[in-house]
Design a protein around this motif. Structure first.
Motif, PDB file in Angstrom:
ATOM      1  N   ILE A 143       3.549 101.922  42.369  1.00  0.00           N
ATOM      2  CA  ILE A 143       3.628 100.883  43.402  1.00  0.00           C
ATOM      3  C   ILE A 143       2.668  99.745  43.086  1.00  0.00           C
ATOM      4  N   LEU A 144       1.414 100.064  42.769  1.00  0.00           N
ATOM      5  CA  LEU A 144       0.405  99.033  42.535  1.00  0.00           C
ATOM      6  C   LEU A 144       0.724  98.219  41.288  1.00  0.00           C
ATOM      7  N   THR A 145       1.265  98.854  40.258  1.00  0.00           N
ATOM      8  CA  THR A 145       1.641  98.126  39.045  1.00  0.00           C
ATOM      9  C   THR A 145       2.795  97.176  39.313  1.00  0.00           C
ATOM     10  N   ALA A 146       3.775  97.628  40.086  1.00  0.00           N
ATOM     11  CA  ALA A 146       4.931  96.777  40.394  1.00  0.00           C
ATOM     12  C   ALA A 146       4.537  95.574  41.244  1.00  0.00           C
ATOM     13  N   GLN A 147       3.507  95.726  42.078  1.00  0.00           N
ATOM     14  CA  GLN A 147       3.081  94.648  42.965  1.00  0.00           C
ATOM     15  C   GLN A 147       2.012  93.750  42.352  1.00  0.00           C
ATOM     16  N   ALA A 148       1.565  94.060  41.163  1.00  0.00           N
ATOM     17  CA  ALA A 148       0.458  93.319  40.555  1.00  0.00           C
ATOM     18  C   ALA A 148       0.782  91.835  40.455  1.00  0.00           C
ATOM     19  N   GLY A 149      -0.188  91.018  40.868  1.00  0.00           N
ATOM     20  CA  GLY A 149      -0.042  89.568  40.783  1.00  0.00           C
ATOM     21  C   GLY A 149       0.474  88.910  42.038  1.00  0.00           C
ATOM     22  N   THR A 150       1.056  89.691  42.973  1.00  0.00           N
ATOM     23  CA  THR A 150       1.580  89.090  44.203  1.00  0.00           C
ATOM     24  C   THR A 150       0.940  89.651  45.460  1.00  0.00           C
ATOM     25  N   VAL A 151       0.540  90.914  45.444  1.00  0.00           N
ATOM     26  CA  VAL A 151      -0.011  91.557  46.633  1.00  0.00           C
ATOM     27  C   VAL A 151      -1.424  92.035  46.347  1.00  0.00           C
ATOM     28  N   ARG A 152      -2.387  91.619  47.154  1.00  0.00           N
ATOM     29  CA  ARG A 152      -3.762  92.079  47.021  1.00  0.00           C
ATOM     30  C   ARG A 152      -3.956  93.358  47.826  1.00  0.00           C
ATOM     31  N   SER A 153      -4.823  94.221  47.339  1.00  0.00           N
ATOM     32  CA  SER A 153      -5.048  95.501  48.011  1.00  0.00           C
ATOM     33  C   SER A 153      -5.879  95.356  49.275  1.00  0.00           C
ATOM     34  N   GLU A 154      -6.787  94.360  49.313  1.00  0.00           N
ATOM     35  CA  GLU A 154      -7.650  94.217  50.483  1.00  0.00           C
ATOM     36  C   GLU A 154      -6.919  93.515  51.619  1.00  0.00           C
ATOM     37  N   LYS A 155      -7.395  93.733  52.842  1.00  0.00           N
ATOM     38  CA  LYS A 155      -6.827  93.071  54.011  1.00  0.00           C
ATOM     39  C   LYS A 155      -7.376  91.651  54.088  1.00  0.00           C
ATOM     40  N   LEU A 214      19.131  91.408  56.956  1.00  0.00           N
ATOM     41  CA  LEU A 214      18.142  92.140  56.177  1.00  0.00           C
ATOM     42  C   LEU A 214      17.815  91.447  54.864  1.00  0.00           C
ATOM     43  N   ILE A 215      18.778  90.749  54.295  1.00  0.00           N
ATOM     44  CA  ILE A 215      18.520  90.057  53.030  1.00  0.00           C
ATOM     45  C   ILE A 215      18.514  88.546  53.208  1.00  0.00           C
ATOM     46  N   SER A 216      18.459  88.078  54.452  1.00  0.00           N
ATOM     47  CA  SER A 216      18.303  86.639  54.684  1.00  0.00           C
ATOM     48  C   SER A 216      16.973  86.397  55.391  1.00  0.00           C
ATOM     49  N   ASN A 217      16.990  86.213  56.703  1.00  0.00           N
ATOM     50  CA  ASN A 217      15.751  85.847  57.392  1.00  0.00           C
ATOM     51  C   ASN A 217      14.755  86.998  57.500  1.00  0.00           C
ATOM     52  N   LEU A 218      15.207  88.257  57.513  1.00  0.00           N
ATOM     53  CA  LEU A 218      14.277  89.372  57.678  1.00  0.00           C
ATOM     54  C   LEU A 218      13.513  89.714  56.404  1.00  0.00           C
ATOM     55  N   SER A 219      13.943  89.192  55.263  1.00  0.00           N
ATOM     56  CA  SER A 219      13.238  89.427  54.002  1.00  0.00           C
ATOM     57  C   SER A 219      12.500  88.195  53.496  1.00  0.00           C
ATOM     58  N   ASN A 220      12.840  87.045  54.030  1.00  0.00           N
ATOM     59  CA  ASN A 220      12.338  85.806  53.442  1.00  0.00           C
ATOM     60  C   ASN A 220      10.832  85.633  53.593  1.00  0.00           C
ATOM     61  N   ASN A 221      10.238  86.173  54.664  1.00  0.00           N
ATOM     62  CA  ASN A 221       8.786  86.082  54.795  1.00  0.00           C
ATOM     63  C   ASN A 221       8.073  86.844  53.685  1.00  0.00           C
ATOM     64  N   GLN A 222       8.685  87.944  53.209  1.00  0.00           N
ATOM     65  CA  GLN A 222       8.126  88.698  52.090  1.00  0.00           C
ATOM     66  C   GLN A 222       8.191  87.882  50.802  1.00  0.00           C
ATOM     67  N   ASP A 223       9.215  87.022  50.668  1.00  0.00           N
ATOM     68  CA  ASP A 223       9.325  86.164  49.491  1.00  0.00           C
ATOM     69  C   ASP A 223       8.252  85.079  49.496  1.00  0.00           C
ATOM     70  N   LEU A 224       8.070  84.457  50.644  1.00  0.00           N
ATOM     71  CA  LEU A 224       7.193  83.296  50.722  1.00  0.00           C
ATOM     72  C   LEU A 224       5.728  83.669  50.511  1.00  0.00           C
ATOM     73  N   ALA A 225       5.264  84.748  51.116  1.00  0.00           N
ATOM     74  CA  ALA A 225       3.844  85.117  51.041  1.00  0.00           C
ATOM     75  C   ALA A 225       3.666  86.597  51.325  1.00  0.00           C
ATOM     76  N   PRO A 226       3.756  87.455  50.318  1.00  0.00           N
ATOM     77  CA  PRO A 226       3.581  88.892  50.542  1.00  0.00           C
ATOM     78  C   PRO A 226       2.218  89.250  51.132  1.00  0.00           C
ATOM     79  N   ASN A 227       1.173  88.486  50.776  1.00  0.00           N
ATOM     80  CA  ASN A 227      -0.160  88.794  51.307  1.00  0.00           C
ATOM     81  C   ASN A 227      -0.271  88.551  52.801  1.00  0.00           C
ATOM     82  N   PHE A 228       0.584  87.689  53.330  1.00  0.00           N
ATOM     83  CA  PHE A 228       0.541  87.352  54.756  1.00  0.00           C
ATOM     84  C   PHE A 228       1.870  87.660  55.437  1.00  0.00           C
ATOM     85  N   ALA A 229       2.633  88.621  54.886  1.00  0.00           N
ATOM     86  CA  ALA A 229       3.984  88.881  55.373  1.00  0.00           C
ATOM     87  C   ALA A 229       3.998  89.255  56.851  1.00  0.00           C
ATOM     88  N   GLY A 230       3.071  90.135  57.268  1.00  0.00           N
ATOM     89  CA  GLY A 230       3.030  90.536  58.669  1.00  0.00           C
ATOM     90  C   GLY A 230       2.644  89.397  59.587  1.00  0.00           C
TER      91      GLY A 230
END
Length: 554
Positions: A300-312, A445-461
């Motif tokens: 998981i961590l290798t696949a997310q490298a470069g886009t998602v930081r581990s810290e909050k 699920l693949i339009s507006n509900l996923s797009n926030n994950q595309d724009l900024a995974p670190n701030f998706a929530g």
């Protein structure tokens, strides 16, 4: 006591508890927990839209047989084919029409007679009871406010949820708000007997707690989902849809066959059981989970490298100005508003339409109301699989994928929603259109509900908290609009046609905005900004923050 404590602690060791779960990857268990989280949240959300029918005795209204459909299983119709060469066929048609008119007259007379019969309702002198099953004589305006109450709380609740998830983590945010929601839902029948305003306040509080659910789950998706599995993780958030499928017929059946109070009690007790499981299994990220294997964690961590930081992220690291002025994010907010308008319209008003306008009985109406949500769940599974496949094979760009998906999630549901109104008393056709309208919305699920994950995974929530805060405003305005346009006139079909046009217009219009302004690319402001104070960085355990170019803040 010490022996008991050691026994309890031993249950949580990997040798007993986590090894029991490792027959499936831990990220699958996280999906299951998010699925059931949305399920229980929707159970609390949907209690009022369902129970408002048996809880409130509707005042008698003079209706015409053309205005409101009559659903009667014993009613039989037969079509007579008129043959121009056979004069006798005209007589058959004439006799059939006379018989049909006589049946309509008798059914209308029966309907008016039932309305004229006095029904016992609760008064100020009625003693408190847990299972009295007595309805209230509240007005349509009060009914509209009670239905809107969840929306009043859900709007700020989503923003609060985005902040809580970012600050304290989704696990704690969901845990404590779920405890509060289950407790308040459990005492709702007693609050209603105090005064309708007490029930309204309880619905506002439950709306706040429900608003925390989806921003928290989106934060968990960002932390747990490898990029090529993200759409399937998002599909797990359709647990709310699954909860709707079960909740509508379950609560409606309980209210009709037992009493409406039990319709409040049972989902609350189920939620308390689920809370215990969530506290044991759910964790914020793979790095924090004590039961995950090293191989899965590295994957998981290798696949997310470069886009998602581990810290909050800290609040000081949140690029609020860049977020609120981002054209792709503003377009996403508008697109999401159209989607939620459709969903809240179904949740808050479909039971009224089926039972008041189409004439379904409560249990049958609950089953009919739950069926379209089943379509959304099934269609959503197909769209999520297709989205992940297209993304993995890089057939088209992510931006084009998101925009094409809105044709299915927004355009087609809008068209079918319009057709529902013109199906009128054709029960089969009306339910088919309702089924397809919400079914195709599974593509969200693949339009507006996923797009926030595309724009900024670190701030998706946090992004989802903002967009859901604005989108959930539709939950406040729909019930009063429905009561104003259709409810106070007795819910005739022609008044509901106006409502269907409004819903379709907003759904399709929001899609057009997203087609012009939406994007599927990671935004520059996704990167965490370093804190100015090095001492504060060290205390927060963030000594490995890398400096970024100042242009990334623009």
């Amino acid at each position: 006591m010490n022996a008991l404590r050691e026994t309890v602690l031993s249950i949580h060791t990997p040798t007993f508890f986590w090894k029991l779960l490792r027959w499936l990857p831990m990220r699958i268990w996280i999906c299951v927990m998010m699925f059931t989280c949305c399920w229980t949240s929707y159970s609390c959300r949907l209690q009022m839209p369902i129970l408002v029918v048996p809880m409130i005795q509707e005042a008698a209204i003079n209706r015409t047989i053309q205005g409101v459909c009559v659903f009667d299983e014993t009613r039989r119709r037969r079509d007579v084919v008129v043959n121009p060469l056979d004069p006798g066929s005209y007589l058959d048609q004439y006799v059939t029409d006379l018989v049909q008119e006589e049946r309509d007259r008798k059914l209308l007379h029966s309907l008016k007679r039932r309305q004229a019969q006095p029904v016992a309702t609760r008064t100020a002198d009625t003693p408190f009871g847990l299972f009295s099953n007595l309805p209230f004589d509240w007005s349509p305006t009060v009914r509209g406010q009670l239905l809107a109450g969840y929306g009043y709380g859900n709007v700020p609740g989503n923003f609060i949820g985005g902040w809580l998830s970012m600050r304290y983590g989704p696990r704690q945010a969901v845990l404590w708000t779920s405890i509060l929601a289950a407790l308040i839902s459990l005492i709702s029948p007693l609050l209603a007997q105090c005064h309708w305003s007490a029930l309204l306040v309880s619905r506002i509080i439950i709306g706040i707690t429900g608003g925390v659910t989806f921003p928290a789950c989106h934060t968990m998706v960002a932390k747990w989902a490898p990029p090529n599995e993200r759409a399937r993780f998002i599909w797990s958030l359709l647990g709310g849809t699954f909860g709707t499928i079960l909740t509508y017929p379950m609560i409606a059946g309980i209210a009709e066959n037992i009493n409406w109070e039990t319709g409040w009690y049972l989902p609350s007790l189920i939620m308390f059981v689920w809370i215990v499981v969530w506290a044991l299994v759910a964790y914020d990220s793979p790095g924090e989970h004590p039961g995950i294997s090293d191989e899965e964690k590295d994957y998981i961590l290798t696949a997310q490298a470069g886009t998602v930081r581990s810290e909050k992220p800290r609040w000081k690291q949140t690029p609020l100005l860049q977020i609120l002025t981002s054209i792709p994010f503003i377009s996403l907010i508008i697109c999401h508003f159209g989607n939620l308008f459709l969903l809240f319209f179904y949740q808050n008003s479909l039971m009224l339409y089926l039972t008041r306008a189409l004439g379904f009985k409560l249990t049958r109406g609950g089953a009919a109301a739950g069926a379209p949500w089943g379509a959304r769940m099934l269609f959503g599974f197909f769209f999520s699989w297709a989205g992940d496949t297209i993304k993995k094979r890089q057939i088209i760009s992510i931006t084009l994928l998101r925009k094409l998906a809105t044709i299915f999630s927004h355009l087609l549901p809008g068209v079918f929603l319009i057709l529902v109104g013109y199906a009128e008393c054709n029960f089969v056709l009306a339910n088919i259109f309702l089924f397809l309208a919400l079914g195709f919305n599974g593509a969200a699920l693949i339009s507006n509900l996923s797009n926030n994950q595309d724009l900024a995974p670190n701030f998706a929530g946090f992004l989802y908290g903002i967009m859901n805060t604005i989108g959930s405003a539709s939950g406040m305005i729909i019930p009063p609009i429905v009561e104003e346009i259709a409810g106070k006139y007795g819910n005739p079909i022609d008044r509901w046609q106006i409502l269907f046009w409004i819903g379709a217009g907003l759904c399709i219009g929001s899609m057009v905005v997203f087609l012009f302004g939406g994007s599927g690319n990671v935004q520059k402001w996704n990167e965490l900004r370093p804190l100015n104070d090095l001492k504060e960085n060290v205390e927060a355990g963030q000594t490995n923050l890398e400096p970024i170019d100042k242009t990334a803040r623009t």
